[in-house]
Write an enzyme that holds these catalytic residues in place. Sequence first.
Site, PDB file in Angstrom:
ATOM      1  N   CYS A 161       3.615   2.608   0.325  1.00  0.00           N
ATOM      2  CA  CYS A 161       2.190   2.369   0.587  1.00  0.00           C
ATOM      3  C   CYS A 161       1.345   3.499   0.010  1.00  0.00           C
ATOM      4  O   CYS A 161       1.217   4.566   0.620  1.00  0.00           O
ATOM      5  CB  CYS A 161       1.950   2.236   2.089  1.00  0.00           C
ATOM      6  SG  CYS A 161       0.206   2.037   2.525  1.00  0.00           S
TER       7      CYS A 161
ATOM      8  N   CYS B 281      -1.680   4.532   2.166  1.00  0.00           N
ATOM      9  CA  CYS B 281      -1.339   5.350   3.333  1.00  0.00           C
ATOM     10  C   CYS B 281      -1.081   6.798   2.942  1.00  0.00           C
ATOM     11  O   CYS B 281      -1.492   7.726   3.631  1.00  0.00           O
ATOM     12  CB  CYS B 281      -0.076   4.825   4.012  1.00  0.00           C
ATOM     13  SG  CYS B 281      -0.134   3.093   4.447  1.00  0.00           S
ATOM     14  N   ASP B 282      -0.351   6.990   1.865  1.00  0.00           N
ATOM     15  CA  ASP B 282       0.263   8.297   1.622  1.00  0.00           C
ATOM     16  C   ASP B 282      -0.240   9.041   0.394  1.00  0.00           C
ATOM     17  O   ASP B 282       0.192  10.173   0.140  1.00  0.00           O
ATOM     18  CB  ASP B 282       1.791   8.124   1.513  1.00  0.00           C
ATOM     19  CG  ASP B 282       2.382   7.520   2.792  1.00  0.00           C
ATOM     20  OD1 ASP B 282       1.787   7.737   3.867  1.00  0.00           O
ATOM     21  OD2 ASP B 282       3.419   6.847   2.709  1.00  0.00           O
TER      22      ASP B 282
END
Lengths: 105, 407
Positions: free
Chosen positions: B133, B136-137
Site C-alpha cells: 500500500c 499507507c506507507d
Amino acid sequence: MIEVHKDNFDQEVLQADGLTVVDFWGPKCEKCLALMPDFYRIAEQYAGEAKFCKLDTSGNRRLAIAQKVLGLPVIAFYRGGEKIAELGPSECSAESIEAKVKELI
Amino acid sequence: MTDLWDIIIVGGGPGGLAAAMYGARSKQKTLLIEKGKTGGQAATTWDMENYPGFAKGTTGPGLMQAFTDHATSFGAEIVRGEVVDVTADDKIVTLKDGTKYHGRTLIFAPGAVPRTLGVKGESALRGKGVSYCATCDADFFTDLDIVVLGNGDAAIEEGSYLTKFANSVTVVVIHDEGVLDAAPMLQERAFRNPKMKFVWNSTLQEIRGDGIVEGVVLHNVKTNELTEMETNGVFIYVGTIPQTGFLQGKVNLDERGYIITNEQMETNVDGVFGIGDARVTYLRQVITAAADGAIAAVAAEKYIIEEEGFKESVLAEERPVAVVFWTPMSNRCLEMMPNIESALTVFGDKVKTWKLDTYRNRRVASRYGVTQNPTIVFFHRGQVAARLVDAEITAEAINTTLVALVN
C-alpha cells in the site's frame, strides 16, 4: 490516550514503568483509522494495567524508522525500555491486540 | 434477528456503497456490513484520476468518503462487522461476534486484497519495508531508494506516486525491455519520470534484511543470473485475490475464487448477488464496481417485488387464486382480458385474482412454465391446481375449473 512524538517518546515509552502499548498510525492509512476506535476501547478497558499511546508517524518518520516501523498499522509493546512484542500490518486486529495485551499484563 | 432487511450488502467498497445508495434511494431498507472502514481498496489509492467527473486532485479516500456520505444520506445503515457465515437460501448472514442479520436479498461485495509473492523474507519483513500500500506507507521512504515489483496498472501508477517521496523507484519487470502491461498513458508517464528506473526480464528471488529491508536478490528469468541490489523498501503489486473464502460452497465461484454471476449480477442462488472486484468480470475499477452495485440494487428490488409479492399474495393465500399471466403489449391479451375478468368476478370473494405481467415477471412465468400469453394458472394452498392456456380460456372453462376448486 497519550500522544507520543519525537520529543517525548523516550520519557513516555522507553523510560516508563510497566507495559506500554504504542499505536503507530498515519492519517493516510485507512486501516489505521479503522482500527483506532478498537484501540481506544482496549485502552479504556485495560487502563489500570498498561499505558496506551499513539504515534502519528507522518510527523515522526525518523522516530518510526528507528523503531523499525516502515509500514502501517503497527501496534508495539514496550517494557523496561525494550520492544518486547509487535503486531504488524497483516496481524493487527481488535482481537489480536486484546489477546496480546492480556498475555503481557 | 427481529429486523428483516430488504437488501443486505456485505462489503463497503465502491460497489457495496453504490448498491447501498441505489437501494436506500428507492426506499429499500438497506444494511451495509463492512469489517473495517468503508472505501475498500479504492481508499488505499491516493491519486484517483479515472473516475469520470472527478479530475486531478481527487483522492481515493476523499471519493470513498463522498460515496459513504451519499449512501447514508438516503438512509442506508452501515454497521461494522465481519461476516463469517452465510445461509444463502434463507438470506441470513452471521458476524464473527454471533450477530445474525436476515434479509430478503443479499449482495456480496467482498472485494479483493493484494496477492503476496511468496518469496523468502517477504512475510517476515512486512511492515519493515515490504508493503502492498503506497498510500499507507510512502511517507516512510522519503529520500530513500525503493523497488516496485510488477508492471500492471497498479504497479506503474503506485510506482509513479512513490516517486513523489522516494529518491528513486526501481521497477522490476518480468517482460522484455520496454514491455509493460500497464495502460499506454501510464507507461509514457513512467518512462518520462527521471526518478523511475527499470530492471527487465526479472523477478524477486528473496528480500533481505535484519529487522528492516536492506536489499533484494533479483532473478533474471532469461539468464538465470542472480544479482543483489541494495534497497530500503519493496512494494509488491502482483495482482489481487478475491476475499470470498466465506462464500465457498454457498454460491458458485470459479476456480480462482471469483463469484460467478450473470449480467444482472445474480449468482446461482435466487435473490443473492455478487458485485465488484470479487466477481468474474473484464475490468476491475471504481467505476465498474459502482456500476455493478447499481445493477445489483435494481435487480434486488425487482426480485423483492416479483418474488416476495408472489409468495405473499399467491402462495400464502388460503383461497384459490387465479393468476393471469398476460402482457399489455399483446393485442390478443387486451381483447381477452375483459372476458377473463368478468368470468372471474362471478366468484366474488371466494376466489382471488392476481394479474402478472409476464414481461416484468419473467422469473415467475418461467418457473411455472408459462410460454404463451395469456395463461391462467390456478393455485390452491400454494400448489398449482389447474391451468388454461390461450384458446382454452373461455368463461365456461374458467367457471368449471373454479367450481371444482371452491368446493
